[in-house]
Design an enzyme around this catalytic site. Sequence first.
Site, PDB file in Angstrom:
ATOM      1  CG  HIS A 126      -1.982  -1.031   1.216  1.00  0.00           C
ATOM      2  ND1 HIS A 126      -2.848  -1.226   0.158  1.00  0.00           N
ATOM      3  CD2 HIS A 126      -2.297  -1.974   2.138  1.00  0.00           C
ATOM      4  CE1 HIS A 126      -3.658  -2.253   0.435  1.00  0.00           C
ATOM      5  NE2 HIS A 126      -3.333  -2.724   1.627  1.00  0.00           N
ATOM      6  CG  ASP A 163      -2.826  -8.468   0.856  1.00  0.00           C
ATOM      7  OD1 ASP A 163      -2.082  -8.741   1.813  1.00  0.00           O
ATOM      8  OD2 ASP A 163      -3.854  -7.754   0.965  1.00  0.00           O
ATOM      9  CG  HIS A 165      -6.585  -5.377   1.792  1.00  0.00           C
ATOM     10  ND1 HIS A 165      -6.017  -6.189   2.761  1.00  0.00           N
ATOM     11  CD2 HIS A 165      -7.805  -5.029   2.238  1.00  0.00           C
ATOM     12  CE1 HIS A 165      -6.863  -6.308   3.773  1.00  0.00           C
ATOM     13  NE2 HIS A 165      -7.965  -5.625   3.486  1.00  0.00           N
ATOM     14  CG  ASP A 246      -4.991  -9.942   3.539  1.00  0.00           C
ATOM     15  OD1 ASP A 246      -4.722 -10.449   2.428  1.00  0.00           O
ATOM     16  OD2 ASP A 246      -4.676  -8.767   3.847  1.00  0.00           O
TER      17      ASP A 246
HETATM   18 ZN   LIG Z   1      -4.129  -7.133   2.823  1.00  0.00          ZN
END
Ligand SMILES: [Zn+2]
Length: 309
Positions: A126, A163, A165, A246
């Site tokens: 991120h 991931d 996200h 995740d």
């Molecule tokens: Zn994540």
Amino acid sequence: MSVLLLSHHACLAHDPGEGHPECPDRLRAVLRALEAEEFAGLIRDDAPRATQEQLLRVHPQNYIEAILGIRPAPGDRVALDGDTIMSHGSAEAALRAAGAAVVGVDAVCRGEVQRAFCATRPPGHHAEPGRPMGFCLFANAAIAARHAQAAHGVRRVAVVDFDVHHGNGTQACFEADADVFYASSHQFPCYPGTGAAHETGVGNILNVPLPPGADGAAFRTAWRDHLLPALDRFAPGLLVISAGFDAHARDPLAQLRVREADFAWLTTELCRVAERHCGGKVVSLLEGGYDLEALASSTAAHVRALMRA
Ligand SMILES: [Zn+2]
């Protein structure tokens, strides 16, 4: 396959505080799982600190200085945003996490090992060139990709990200650079809000959003039908994996229903892509994963597949 495991005890000293999901116990759970007898064949080493030169390939100097300049007193913390919090040990942990990515690339590109796995934190996908975000300080996967290009003459690098996200930071680093391919599956809508299918960069970004509730079959279909064929067409000289776990059904931060066997399947498929195009060179970096039990068993499944594939 010879697999290098890189970590550093400094990565345990990054402490965003009580109740924060990106906690030191995550890394403890991962390292404990990798102590099992079946992982005795891993080559283990401590991660060095990334150098200024290595960080500068992705982040501007004033950003690096700002992050490294934040050293709260022991027990104190500084919040960079609502999610991204630095403690006394955070800058050192971030340097070691980025440094692991760099030496993982060195070891794989020099042919010392076939694959490397970096069990480090804070995660990186991120973090944008000039902005920390989503628990991330330095963009570790992007730093790895740039190091492969600058230090080892690898022209085309693929960064793949499973991931749950979307890796907005990695995408931001490369969205105008046709020599790096970024391929991601992720829950959508979800944090950080980016990663729609129409975000394609200069034809070098492939985002496959998955709806909340999508299971392992949907996850495999996304990779089998879309992401893996695109990776084959790109023909990378190195594969960097942003390995977040995740998307697991037990994870508290998202709603996908992926399981250990799905992570293992994808890892094996990614190793096959690497075998076809670049002698099997894979460098994998730990990103998210917030249910400690699922994180430990999923990471074990991933590393097992890296060793076998
Ligand atoms: Zn994540």
